[in-house]
Design a protein around this motif. Structure first.
Motif, short mmCIF file in Angstrom:
data_model
loop_
_atom_site.label_atom_id
_atom_site.label_comp_id
_atom_site.label_asym_id
_atom_site.label_seq_id
_atom_site.Cartn_x
_atom_site.Cartn_y
_atom_site.Cartn_z
N ALA A 46 0.85 -1.20 0.00
CA ALA A 46 0.00 0.00 0.00
C ALA A 46 0.88 1.25 0.00
N ASP A 47 0.26 2.38 -0.28
CA ASP A 47 0.96 3.67 -0.27
C ASP A 47 0.05 4.69 0.42
N TYR A 48 -0.24 4.43 1.68
CA TYR A 48 -1.27 5.17 2.41
C TYR A 48 -1.00 6.67 2.44
N SER A 49 -2.05 7.43 2.16
CA SER A 49 -1.95 8.89 2.17
C SER A 49 -3.22 9.46 2.78
N ILE B 205 -6.11 -8.75 -6.52
CA ILE B 205 -5.31 -8.10 -7.55
C ILE B 205 -6.17 -7.66 -8.73
N ASN B 206 -7.37 -8.25 -8.86
CA ASN B 206 -8.28 -7.88 -9.94
C ASN B 206 -8.76 -6.43 -9.83
N LEU B 207 -8.63 -5.83 -8.65
CA LEU B 207 -9.04 -4.44 -8.48
C LEU B 207 -7.92 -3.45 -8.79
N ASN B 208 -6.76 -3.96 -9.11
CA ASN B 208 -5.63 -3.08 -9.38
C ASN B 208 -5.61 -2.67 -10.85
N PHE B 209 -6.64 -1.94 -11.26
CA PHE B 209 -6.72 -1.44 -12.62
C PHE B 209 -6.86 0.08 -12.58
N TRP B 210 -6.44 0.74 -13.64
CA TRP B 210 -6.51 2.20 -13.69
C TRP B 210 -7.96 2.65 -13.87
N PRO B 211 -8.40 3.70 -13.19
CA PRO B 211 -7.68 4.52 -12.21
C PRO B 211 -7.93 4.11 -10.77
N VAL B 212 -8.72 3.03 -10.58
CA VAL B 212 -9.13 2.66 -9.23
C VAL B 212 -7.97 2.12 -8.42
N GLY B 213 -7.14 1.30 -9.06
CA GLY B 213 -6.07 0.61 -8.32
C GLY B 213 -5.16 1.55 -7.56
N GLY B 214 -4.71 2.60 -8.22
CA GLY B 214 -3.81 3.54 -7.57
C GLY B 214 -4.47 4.29 -6.42
N LEU B 215 -5.74 4.69 -6.62
CA LEU B 215 -6.45 5.42 -5.58
C LEU B 215 -6.67 4.54 -4.35
N LEU B 216 -7.08 3.29 -4.58
CA LEU B 216 -7.29 2.39 -3.46
C LEU B 216 -5.98 2.11 -2.73
N ARG B 217 -4.89 1.99 -3.49
CA ARG B 217 -3.58 1.76 -2.87
C ARG B 217 -3.22 2.93 -1.95
N ARG B 218 -3.52 4.16 -2.41
CA ARG B 218 -3.22 5.34 -1.60
C ARG B 218 -4.15 5.44 -0.39
N CYS B 219 -5.27 4.70 -0.44
CA CYS B 219 -6.20 4.69 0.70
C CYS B 219 -6.01 3.47 1.59
N GLY B 220 -4.91 2.75 1.38
CA GLY B 220 -4.57 1.67 2.29
C GLY B 220 -4.74 0.27 1.75
N ALA B 221 -5.11 0.10 0.49
CA ALA B 221 -5.27 -1.25 -0.07
C ALA B 221 -3.89 -1.84 -0.38
#
Length: 838
Positions: A255-258, A331-347
């Protein structure tokens, strides 16, 4: 005079900034939840000296109708004038005499004087502190900030201020518990000090290191280094080559929590999703979680029915002043643009399968270890995927085993597992679920699918519901169910060893099942669910409106008369308003008639209603089973009814994750019978119980109650009858072939009886029933050396099959026996053909 002048000068200086402040206060319904006594003085306590915090607190108190805080100084608060004191001033009284210490000493001598102390934490922004940028280093809210820096912190974060109020405590209670007044005051001040530290951790979480540092810790961990060495040796690669792959895997997972991204998503969901899709989010039993978050690391294990689940849970926790968890996402949710946003929100992302890739397994486990070691809250869905039927799925234990081991090895805070029931008046994917159950292909998550899903925003889906279940303290649960865990995972264990206690897989399986039972114990009997239960249990999915209202009322009264659990939540028990709420959301149709309106639904909508029914079907498992015992008889002794419940309960418990252990079902059944008698659904004469006369209204309600489990009992009957048939044949009974035959029989019966409920022939349900028979010793599973599993059937199954038929309706019994007879004839004809062929 100087203090008063300073106060008013600061107030005028900060007044323009206060006009910009936008705040949230927790807990919700602040005035009611605090329960302050207006006849006793109130003193608010702030953790740091800050004019802006004091003025912000004043603004919050004005908004919620609370007494407005005034600087205490050398004067005491009164019933009409609330005071405010800073924690540093209290701490100072422990080392030297001050005006405040003199006041406290005076108050302590008066046994009639008491103050309601309310600790309040003010957070400007929701950043826990980070080293990722100069901006955050300067403008992140920290307790050590000076006056000038605090001004800029509050200016930058003025639109995102959180005021967290703790429950009031009695000043006098601390002095009564401690005979020495000085020690009592020190105890109070020490308690406040620790409260503010824990409240900060609960609301903001632990400090966030830069993502690269986090990934370095993972790749350099002992577990991953050993996996790198092993892969390099077995695949004839250099350590550097394998290490680079480990870095790529860690980068894929991490994750890349922000806090900025979380705040952005919260506003996006509030404005464009929740206010358009739902008429509100109903949250229950969160106070206990808020309290636990101050002293425990939390692992959230919710039910999974929609893609909205992880958004809704994180949104709710953030809105309620708690730090959102890190979420294990597919990993199926790691698609643009959702994947990056979810990663920044703790996924953090995980592949569907780990098998065969030891390095990936080690990196993922290392990442989980790092999260737990840092004290982050974690969330994942034990079912592994979204339920397509509305029922809880059997939990998968792979990730849970990793998390539990990491938690038990951790030397940080104790860990608590929090089950969460997430429900909806209408799940927005329910249409696609039934297409999949009928054989349609699952749609892959993509940006294109996201755009198509925009039509969801144009429809109302009623309310969403979150109910936090009874927590499971992990270390205490392990002490009770895995006594030797400390020898392997505890402080005295060898840190370099990877051994697990004997019986660890069984322990994790039981823990997973217990979590699912507690999820179901926190079910929400929402209006759409109650209406669906009553309507789908009508003979043709339609009934008169007054009859449906009456039956919904009986369902609600059953739940209130013998509550399934203390966590059960019924939003509305008024049967008329329940139906009125459900009608537009579930698309119920009213048909006017001179004798009274009829209520029904189109065939497609009836299919969709089964999802709502399945959410809460387990709540009526025992009453429905009792009602079925009276399907073919008007009278039954109480002991016979108890015996019937005792015989079938183990199967129901497995299928519905019912909360009572088998040894308690007798008492549960007796209490349920008493409630049914009080409601007029049964009549007691001596030791016997009688069903109502067919002309009475309560007869139709009892019949409706029996139909709730009709399909379930039909599946049990099919399986038992098939096993009894197969027992008479000399051939080996392959488990895979038998489960397929059960599904085919159910599909055929569904078509012949006009039943349009795909979960009726869900293979997982037959598998669960068969597993229960195996656990009870009625069926034995054996291997034949070729990977196939054979079933050996006990003779007692014939008696069970015979008893199962008694619980079915005449139509279902006739159809099932006809199908089995024709199958037997077809099998015999096929066998004769084979034997006569040259």
């Amino acid at each position: 005079m100087l203090a008063a002048l300073s106060y008013w000068l600061a107030w005028w200086l900060y007044r323009p900034l206060l006009a910009l402040v936008k705040f949230k206060a927790t807990p919700e319904n602040l005035f009611e939840r605090l329960g302050l006594d207006p006849s006793r003085p109130i003193a608010f306590v702030l953790p740091t000296r800050s004019w802006i915090d004091l003025f912000a607190l004043d603004k919050v108190c004005r908004h919620y109708g609370l007494p407005r805080p005034q600087r205490t100084g050398a004067s005491l608060p009164t019933a009409g004038r609330a005071g405010c004191v800073y924690l540093p001033a209290l701490l100072e009284t422990r080392v030297r005499m001050t005006e405040l210490s003199q006041v406290l000493a005076t108050v302590a001598k008066d046994p009639q004087f008491d103050i309601q102390i309310v600790p309040v934490s003010i957070f400007w922004g929701r950043d826990p502190g980070s080293e990722t940028s100069l901006f955050k280093l300067i403008f992140a809210d920290i307790p050590q900030a000076g006056s000038a820096r605090k001004f800029f912190i509050s200016l930058v974060n003025s639109r995102n201020m959180l005021a967290n109020f703790a429950q009031p405590v009695s000043f006098r209670s601390y002095l009564q518990d401690e005979p020495d007044t000085a020690k009592g005051l020190k105890k109070l001040i020490r308690g406040l000090h620790f409260h503010f530290l824990r409240a900060r951790t609960a609301a903001l979480g632990p400090e966030l290191p830069p993502r690269r540092i986090m990934l370095e810790r993972v790749v350099n961990s002992r577990l991953v280094r050993r996996a790198i060495e092993h892969e390099a040796k077995t695949k004839n690669l250099t350590l550097e080559q394998v290490r680079k792959r480990a870095w790529r895997l860690a980068d894929e997972i991490g994750a890349d929590y922000s806090s900025v991204a979380v705040n952005f998503l919260e506003r996006l969901l509030t404005i464009f999703v929740w206010q358009r899709v739902f008429r509100g989010v109903d949250v229950q039993n969160l106070d206990r979680v808020r309290e636990l978050a101050q002293s425990h690391e939390i692992i959230y294990l919710p039910s999974h029915r929609s893609h909205a689940d992880y958004l809704l849970l994180s949104y709710t926790l953030y809105h309620q002043g708690l730090v959102p968890p890190h979420i294990a996402a597919g990993i199926n949710l790691n698609f643009w643009p959702v994947g990056g946003l979810l990663r920044r929100c703790g996924a953090f992302y995980m592949r569907r399968k780990f098998a065969g890739d030891a390095l990936y397994t080690a990196v993922f486990r290392g990442y989980v270890d790092a999260l737990i070691a840092k004290g982050y809250a974690i969330e994942f869905f034990p079912e592994g995927g979204r339920s397509r039927t509305g029922r809880l799925l059997a939990p998968k234990t792979g990730l849970l085993a990793m998390v539990v081991e990491s938690a038990l090895r951790s030397r940080a805070r104790p860990v608590v597992i929090v089950p969460v029931y997430i429900g909806y008046d209408k799940v927005w994917e329910v249409g696609s679920y039934f297409k999949e159950l009928k054989g349609g292909a699952k749609q892959k998550e993509s940006a294109e699918g996201l755009l198509k899903a925009g039509k969801i925003l144009t429809k109302s889906h009623g309310k969403a519901y979150l109910n936090f279940g009874e927590p499971i303290p992990l270390q205490a649960y392990a002490d009770a169910h895995l006594p030797d865990w400390r020898a392997h995972f505890g402080a005295a264990a060898d840190a370099s060893a990877d051994s697990r206690p004997e019986g660890y897989p069984a322990f994790v399986k039981e823990l997973a099942d217990e979590n699912m039972r507690r999820v179901n114990a926190a079910a929400v009997a929402n209006p759409c669910g109650l209406s669906a239960v009553a309507l789908l249990a009508s003979p043709r999915g339609a009934a008169s409106e007054d009859e449906i209202v009456e039956q919904v009322g009986h369902l609600a009264w059953l739940l209130k008369g013998e509550p399934y659990s203390q966590q059960l939540y019924i939003p509305d028990a008024n049967p008329k308003s329940v139906l009125d709420w459900a009608a537009p959301v579930s698309r119920l149709v009213r048909v006017p008639h001179p004798w009274g309106d009829l209520v029904g639904c189109a065939s497609r909508d009836a299919v969709l209603l089964t999802y709502n029914r399945n959410n809460i079907q387990h709540l009526f498992a025992v009453p429905s089973l009792i009602a079925n015992l009276f399907r073919t008889r008007a009278r039954l002794s109480e002991e016979a009814a108890i015996t019937g419940c005792r015989a079938l309960y183990p199967f129901l418990r497995t299928e519905f994750f019912l909360r009572w252990p088998p040894e308690e079902i007798e008492q549960v059944a007796r209490r349920t019978l008493e409630v049914m008698v009080n409601l007029g659904l049964l009549r007691r004469e001596g030791q016997d119980l009688w069903r109502p006369d067919v002309t009475q209204k309560s007869f139709s309600t009892l019949a409706m109650l029996g139909r709730i489990l009709g399909e379930t009992l039909e599946r049990y009957g099919m399986t038992a009858l098939l096993l009894a048939e197969e027992r008479k044949t000399p051939q080996n009974l392959l488990r895979s072939k038998f489960e397929q035959d059960c599904r085919l029989l159910a599909e055929r019966m569904a078509v012949l009886t006009g039943r349009d409920a795909p979960e009726f022939f869900d293979p997982a349900l037959f598998k669960g029933y068969l597993n229960t028979l195996i656990g009870m010793g009625l069926v034995t599973e054996q291997g034949d050396g070729e990977g196939q599993r054979n079933l050996v059937v006990d003779a007692r199954i014939e008696r069970i099959a015979e008893r199962s038929l008694e619980l079915l309706s005449d139509e279902s019994r006739q159809t099932l026996l006809q199908l089995l007879s024709r199958r037997r004839d077809t099998t015999l004809t096929g066998a004769e053909t084979v034997s006569s062929s040259p």
